[in-house]
Design a protein around this motif. Structure first.
Motif, short mmCIF file in Angstrom:
data_model
loop_
_atom_site.label_atom_id
_atom_site.label_comp_id
_atom_site.label_asym_id
_atom_site.label_seq_id
_atom_site.Cartn_x
_atom_site.Cartn_y
_atom_site.Cartn_z
N VAL A 154 -1.36 15.20 3.10
CA VAL A 154 -0.27 15.47 3.60
C VAL A 154 -0.43 15.05 5.08
N GLU A 155 -1.63 15.46 5.93
CA GLU A 155 -1.85 15.42 7.25
C GLU A 155 -2.00 13.96 7.39
N ILE A 156 -2.72 13.17 6.66
CA ILE A 156 -2.91 11.78 6.55
C ILE A 156 -1.48 10.91 6.52
N ALA A 157 -0.73 11.32 5.66
CA ALA A 157 0.52 10.66 5.55
C ALA A 157 1.61 10.86 6.72
N LYS A 158 1.48 12.20 7.47
CA LYS A 158 2.19 12.39 8.67
C LYS A 158 1.83 11.57 9.66
N LYS A 159 0.28 11.41 9.75
CA LYS A 159 -0.20 10.82 10.95
C LYS A 159 0.18 9.20 10.63
N LEU A 160 0.00 8.82 9.63
CA LEU A 160 0.40 7.38 9.11
C LEU A 160 1.58 7.03 9.67
N THR A 161 2.63 7.77 9.37
CA THR A 161 4.08 7.50 9.77
C THR A 161 4.10 7.31 11.41
N SER B 276 0.89 -1.22 -0.08
CA SER B 276 0.09 0.12 -0.10
C SER B 276 0.99 1.30 0.06
N LEU B 277 2.06 1.08 0.97
CA LEU B 277 2.73 2.40 0.88
C LEU B 277 3.56 2.58 -0.61
N GLU B 278 3.96 1.44 -1.32
CA GLU B 278 4.51 1.67 -2.63
C GLU B 278 3.19 2.28 -3.49
N ARG B 279 2.08 1.78 -3.58
CA ARG B 279 1.08 2.42 -4.21
C ARG B 279 0.89 3.94 -4.01
N PHE C 72 -5.13 7.86 -2.59
CA PHE C 72 -4.25 8.20 -1.84
C PHE C 72 -4.61 8.04 -0.14
N ALA C 73 -5.52 8.74 0.23
CA ALA C 73 -6.21 8.66 1.35
C ALA C 73 -6.73 7.00 1.85
N ASP C 74 -7.47 6.37 0.73
CA ASP C 74 -7.98 5.21 0.96
C ASP C 74 -6.86 4.16 1.11
N HIS C 75 -5.87 4.38 0.61
CA HIS C 75 -4.70 3.40 0.95
C HIS C 75 -4.19 3.58 2.32
N ALA C 76 -4.29 4.77 2.88
CA ALA C 76 -3.70 5.08 4.39
C ALA C 76 -4.66 4.66 4.98
N VAL C 77 -6.12 4.57 5.13
CA VAL C 77 -7.14 4.09 5.68
C VAL C 77 -6.99 2.59 5.88
N SER C 78 -6.66 1.85 4.63
CA SER C 78 -6.55 0.38 4.76
C SER C 78 -5.25 0.07 5.53
N ILE C 79 -4.09 0.66 5.52
CA ILE C 79 -2.80 0.61 6.50
C ILE C 79 -3.46 0.71 7.60
N ALA C 80 -3.90 1.81 7.99
CA ALA C 80 -4.52 2.11 9.36
C ALA C 80 -5.23 1.02 9.96
N LYS C 81 -6.11 0.45 9.25
CA LYS C 81 -6.95 -0.69 9.78
C LYS C 81 -5.97 -1.76 9.95
N LYS C 82 -5.01 -2.20 9.35
CA LYS C 82 -4.19 -3.40 9.38
C LYS C 82 -3.26 -3.00 10.78
#
Length: 219
Positions: free
Chosen positions: A129-136, A89-92, A193-203
């Motif tokens: 951008v905020e989502i990406a920062k929070k994901l990290t 997901s990060l690669e995508r 982009f945000a959808d992939h972040a949500v998917s990672i967050a769930k995992k």
């Protein structure tokens, strides 16, 4: 052997954070390039994307090696399997940042979107951008509250995405066919982009708690 195994698991998590940090830089530069028609930043994003791809591939190799040689169980197994899925997901997400940058480069020196939609895309970019920062931070800490915040931010992007489609399908839309295509693609990229972040967050939430988020949460 156990100490080596634990070090490998830490390395897996550290590499995920490293990739996420690069994705954050990529989406920050891509959305800036998109909104400001900055071709230099756009080309930087495009040039740096292979690094994200390479790191993700390297992480996958490490994770597969751990599965084959260490045969982890319980939480250790969840860490490795989650890492394989998260790296994809990060690669995508890196690819999507590249796509946004490519739109900026293709339309340079013009801006990609009409003036009437620039504020909308500025806000979508800010949220990505905020989502990406929070994901990290989430990948570093497994703070599940951040997973909820990411889903809330994604809801806002979804609303903006719908508003873009309403605009281009409305009677007052004056764009040419190429403008409509560009705007539609750009909005979709921001939303995905945000959808992939949500998917990672769930995992990560599953990794932290051992429980899968309820089906009412965004996918």
């Amino acid at each position: 052997m156990r100490e080596v195994f634990q070090q490998e698991l830490r390395e897996v998590q550290e590499r995920l954070v490293e990739i996420s940090e690069l994705v954050t830089v990529a989406i920050t530069n891509a959305t800036t390039a998109f909104n400001e028609s900055n071709v230099t930043l756009a080309e930087t994003v495009i040039a740096e994307d292979p690094k994200i791809d390479s790191l993700a591939a390297s992480l996958d190799e490490l994770a597969i090696s751990i599965l084959a040689l260490q045969q982890p169980v319980a939480r250790d197994l969840r860490i490795v399997v989650t890492a394989l899925r998260v790296s994809a997901s990060l690669e995508r997400m890196g690819d999507i940042a590249e796509h946004i940058a490519q739109l900026a480069r293709y339309r340079y020196p013009d801006k990609v979107v009409k003036k009437s939609l620039r504020q909308t895309f500025s806000e979508m970019g800010r949220l990505d951008v905020e989502i990406a920062k929070k994901l990290t931070v989430l990948l570093k800490t497994e703070d599940v509250q951040l997973a909820d915040e990411i889903r809330n931010d994604d809801d806002q992007i979804d609303e903006l995405h719908v508003s873009v489609f309403d605009a281009v399908l409305g009677a007052h839309w004056k764009g040419e066919a190429v403008d409509t295509v560009d705007v539609t693609l750009a909005s979709r990229y921001h939303e995905r982009f945000a959808d992939h972040a949500v998917s990672i967050a769930k995992k990560v939430q599953y990794l932290a708690t051992g429980e899968w988020p309820s089906s009412s949460s965004n996918a």
